[in-house]
Design an enzyme around this catalytic site. Structure first.
Site, short mmCIF file in Angstrom:
data_model
loop_
_atom_site.label_atom_id
_atom_site.label_comp_id
_atom_site.label_asym_id
_atom_site.label_seq_id
_atom_site.Cartn_x
_atom_site.Cartn_y
_atom_site.Cartn_z
N ASN A 35 78.79 24.68 38.97
CA ASN A 35 77.40 24.78 38.50
C ASN A 35 77.36 25.77 37.33
OD1 ASN A 35 74.71 25.34 38.10
ND2 ASN A 35 74.20 25.53 40.27
N HIS B 120 71.52 17.75 36.46
CA HIS B 120 72.09 19.10 36.60
C HIS B 120 73.20 19.03 37.65
CE1 HIS B 120 72.74 23.20 37.43
NE2 HIS B 120 72.08 23.21 38.57
N CYS C 29 68.49 26.78 36.30
CA CYS C 29 69.29 25.70 35.74
C CYS C 29 68.44 24.68 34.99
CB CYS C 29 70.07 25.04 36.85
SG CYS C 29 70.89 26.26 37.90
#
Ligand code: UT7
Length: 334
Positions: A291, A261, A121
């Protein structure tokens, strides 16, 4: 001998774009498939729903939508792009990289194009770091994309991981000309001692695809120590905020918005607390998108700008963390 001075800080964001597919997958939808509940997912992660790509959409399609929006936002044509970096762990095909497909689909001529793959990520913010050095040395417009189509590659049987993710793409165009925000600095790091805590092993040389790995579902099995990832994410994302601010000589009080994030609302809350910033100056969309891997930070940036959460003069900090473990944080002066 002539030497060329590296003008650190000359990279600017010229345009921002994002895209999420239309299909909404709610927690209740997941509860009909695996042994989970809306209550568990909401209290442990803050996620209420996420977007899943349609059957006829691929990673490339998500990229194209986000890239076209970023180019339009910058007032640029595809032919103005001088380099393309795509950060993704869910590529269009195994080889060649998604950036090659994107270059051709957008009509960007034969400019260099490459993926930052496997960076989890943190990939998009890491790619900003690479892009600014490309701008400093080669003075070209760089299209940077974070994209994931995780729903198609992850197991739909493993409740520990499947409920966490969503699909999407975010893009920025960077260059040295007049733009919306100056990329003041980027910090990045990697701790390669923790590769086993968040990993998808099958498909590489260690475990090539076979009928057996496919039958056992190994190719879709994300190995994850959730608690350890949680701790490291908080430590590294808050540390990234501190580091990038100290490099530019500013403090958390100067920051208008942190865009972290989006893995888990509890992680975001803990990062905000450690970094010393109130939640009203932290952007959160994990409840809507889950996510989205390397798409999450550019999607957050795009949404925050669209929702007028960013004004001229604002200092905005991006901070990301992912498998590797990699982390990266960037400071943007709008
Ligand atoms: O971007 C990187 C990708 N990964 C992450 O960001 C993950 C970071 N970690 C997290 O977000 C959290 O650790 C999780 C959300 C994954 C898990 O939350 P937790 O509070 O750390 O829960 P846990 O792992 O300690 O599991 C608690 C219980 C377990 O049951 P037992 O052993 O207590 O009986 C799990 O089996 O929750 C169970 N569980 C579930 N129950 C219902 C795990 N997943 C689910 C589920 N629904 N989907």
């Amino acid at each position: 001998m002539m030497s060329r001075r590296l003008e650190v800080g000359m990279a600017r964001i010229l345009g921002i774009g994002g895209y999420v597919p239309d299909k909404v997958m709610t927690n209740d939808d997941w509860a009909a498939i695996v042994d989970t509940t809306d209550e568990w997912i909401t209290t442990r992660t803050g996620i209420k729903e996420r977007r899943f790509a349609a059957e006829d959409e691929s990673t490339l399609d998500l990229c194209v939508h986000a890239a076209e929006r970023a180019l339009a936002d910058a007032g640029l044509a595809a032919t103005d792009v001088g380099e393309i970096i795509v950060a993704t762990d869910t590529p269009e095909v195994y080889m060649p990289d998604t950036a090659s497909f994107l270059q051709h689909r957008l009509g960007c001529d034969t400019v260099p194009a490459y993926d930052l793959g496997g960076s989890g990520c943190a990939g998009f913010v890491q790619a900003l770091d690479i892009a600014r050095s490309r701008i400093a040395f080669a003075d070209r417009k760089v299209l940077v994309i974070g994209v994931e189509l995780i729903s198609r590659l992850i197991s739909w049987q493993e409740r520990e991981t499947c409920v966490l993710f969503g699909d999407g793409a975010g893009a920025v165009v960077l260059g040295s000309g007049a733009g919306q925000a100056e990329l003041l600095d980027v910090v990045a790091g990697t701790d390669g001692s923790k590769t086993d805590i968040l990993t998808l092993v099958a498909g590489g040389t260690r475990m090539p695809f076979t009928i057996e790995t496919a039958r056992s579902g190994a190719h879709q099995h994300l190995e994850m120590n959730g608690r350890e990832v949680f701790k490291q994410a908080v430590h590294r994302m808050s540390g990234g905020v501190d580091d990038v601010l100290s490099r530019i000589g500013r403090t958390i009080d100067d920051v208008a918005l942190v865009i972290p994030h989006q893995a888990n609302k509890r992680i975001i809350d803990a990062v905000a607390k450690k970094a010393g910033i109130e939640l009203d100056r932290v952007f959160v969309n994990v409840q809507s998108f889950g996510n989205t891997g390397s798409a999450s930070v550019p999607l957050g940036l795009w949404q925050a700008r669209e929702a007028n959460r960013i004004a001229e003069g604002d200092l905005v900090v991006l901070t990301a963390f992912g498998a590797g473990f990699h982390w990266a944080a960037a400071a943007l002066q709008f």
